[in-house]
Design a protein around this motif. Structure first.
Motif, PDB file in Angstrom:
ATOM      1  N   LEU A 231       1.989   1.821  -3.605  1.00  0.00           N
ATOM      2  CA  LEU A 231       0.879   2.157  -4.501  1.00  0.00           C
ATOM      3  C   LEU A 231       0.294   3.532  -4.187  1.00  0.00           C
ATOM      4  O   LEU A 231      -0.090   4.273  -5.091  1.00  0.00           O
ATOM      5  N   ALA A 232       0.215   3.887  -2.916  1.00  0.00           N
ATOM      6  CA  ALA A 232      -0.380   5.166  -2.523  1.00  0.00           C
ATOM      7  C   ALA A 232       0.510   6.352  -2.851  1.00  0.00           C
ATOM      8  O   ALA A 232       0.054   7.492  -2.840  1.00  0.00           O
ATOM      9  N   SER A 233       1.752   6.113  -3.172  1.00  0.00           N
ATOM     10  CA  SER A 233       2.687   7.217  -3.423  1.00  0.00           C
ATOM     11  C   SER A 233       2.345   8.018  -4.677  1.00  0.00           C
ATOM     12  O   SER A 233       2.861   9.110  -4.866  1.00  0.00           O
ATOM     13  N   ASP A 234       1.460   7.509  -5.526  1.00  0.00           N
ATOM     14  CA  ASP A 234       1.105   8.264  -6.738  1.00  0.00           C
ATOM     15  C   ASP A 234       0.026   9.307  -6.483  1.00  0.00           C
ATOM     16  O   ASP A 234      -0.232  10.156  -7.335  1.00  0.00           O
ATOM     17  N   GLY A 235      -0.630   9.264  -5.323  1.00  0.00           N
ATOM     18  CA  GLY A 235      -1.598  10.287  -4.959  1.00  0.00           C
ATOM     19  C   GLY A 235      -3.019  10.026  -5.391  1.00  0.00           C
ATOM     20  O   GLY A 235      -3.911  10.797  -5.055  1.00  0.00           O
ATOM     21  N   THR A 236      -3.298   8.955  -6.131  1.00  0.00           N
ATOM     22  CA  THR A 236      -4.675   8.653  -6.528  1.00  0.00           C
ATOM     23  C   THR A 236      -5.379   7.891  -5.419  1.00  0.00           C
ATOM     24  O   THR A 236      -4.746   7.241  -4.597  1.00  0.00           O
ATOM     25  N   ALA A 237      -6.696   7.956  -5.423  1.00  0.00           N
ATOM     26  CA  ALA A 237      -7.469   7.378  -4.331  1.00  0.00           C
ATOM     27  C   ALA A 237      -7.806   5.909  -4.537  1.00  0.00           C
ATOM     28  O   ALA A 237      -7.727   5.115  -3.613  1.00  0.00           O
ATOM     29  N   SER A 238      -8.187   5.529  -5.738  1.00  0.00           N
ATOM     30  CA  SER A 238      -8.666   4.154  -5.936  1.00  0.00           C
ATOM     31  C   SER A 238      -7.507   3.180  -6.156  1.00  0.00           C
ATOM     32  O   SER A 238      -6.484   3.520  -6.738  1.00  0.00           O
ATOM     33  N   LYS A 239      -7.708   1.959  -5.682  1.00  0.00           N
ATOM     34  CA  LYS A 239      -6.681   0.919  -5.852  1.00  0.00           C
ATOM     35  C   LYS A 239      -6.446   0.608  -7.325  1.00  0.00           C
ATOM     36  O   LYS A 239      -5.322   0.375  -7.749  1.00  0.00           O
TER      37      LYS A 239
ATOM     38  N   GLN B  25      -4.263   3.227  -8.745  1.00  0.00           N
ATOM     39  CA  GLN B  25      -2.904   3.080  -8.224  1.00  0.00           C
ATOM     40  C   GLN B  25      -2.163   1.969  -8.959  1.00  0.00           C
ATOM     41  O   GLN B  25      -1.008   2.128  -9.341  1.00  0.00           O
TER      42      GLN B  25
ATOM     43  N   GLN C 230       0.800  -1.213   0.000  1.00  0.00           N
ATOM     44  CA  GLN C 230       0.000   0.000   0.000  1.00  0.00           C
ATOM     45  C   GLN C 230       0.841   1.276   0.000  1.00  0.00           C
ATOM     46  O   GLN C 230       0.503   2.246  -0.669  1.00  0.00           O
ATOM     47  N   ALA C 231       1.942   1.306   0.729  1.00  0.00           N
ATOM     48  CA  ALA C 231       2.772   2.517   0.776  1.00  0.00           C
ATOM     49  C   ALA C 231       3.310   2.867  -0.610  1.00  0.00           C
ATOM     50  O   ALA C 231       3.336   4.031  -1.000  1.00  0.00           O
TER      51      ALA C 231
END
Length: 80
Positions: free
Chosen positions: A63-71, A74, A60-61
């Motif tokens: 994938l979340a680094s791109d700033g988008t909300a949905s999985k 990401q 998750q860390a």
């Protein structure tokens, strides 16, 4: 400097095999991504959703680094 039949010296051949012999072209990138998608032991498959994530792998860390909300977004961004 010794040149082989391929036109590259031994050090250049080793760099080419390792994939660090300059910027890859589109075909090389496609081939490398295909290998990653098929390689059973790569975490890349879990990051992009082709395989279940092992419990020990925290994705998750990254994938979340791109700033988008949905999985889904990401994972798409990570693929690109």
């Amino acid at each position: 400097m010794r040149v082989t039949a391929s036109g590259l010296n031994k050090a250049a051949q080793q760099r080419a095999r390792a994939g660090v012999n300059g910027k890859p072209n589109a075909t090389q990138i496609h081939e490398r991504l295909d290998r990653l998608r098929q390689f059973r032991w790569s975490s890349y498959r879990a990051y992009i959703g082709l395989a279940d994530r092992p419990r020990w792998l925290t994705i998750q860390a990254v994938l979340a680094s791109d700033g988008t909300a949905s999985k889904a977004a990401q994972r798409q961004h990570y693929r690109q």
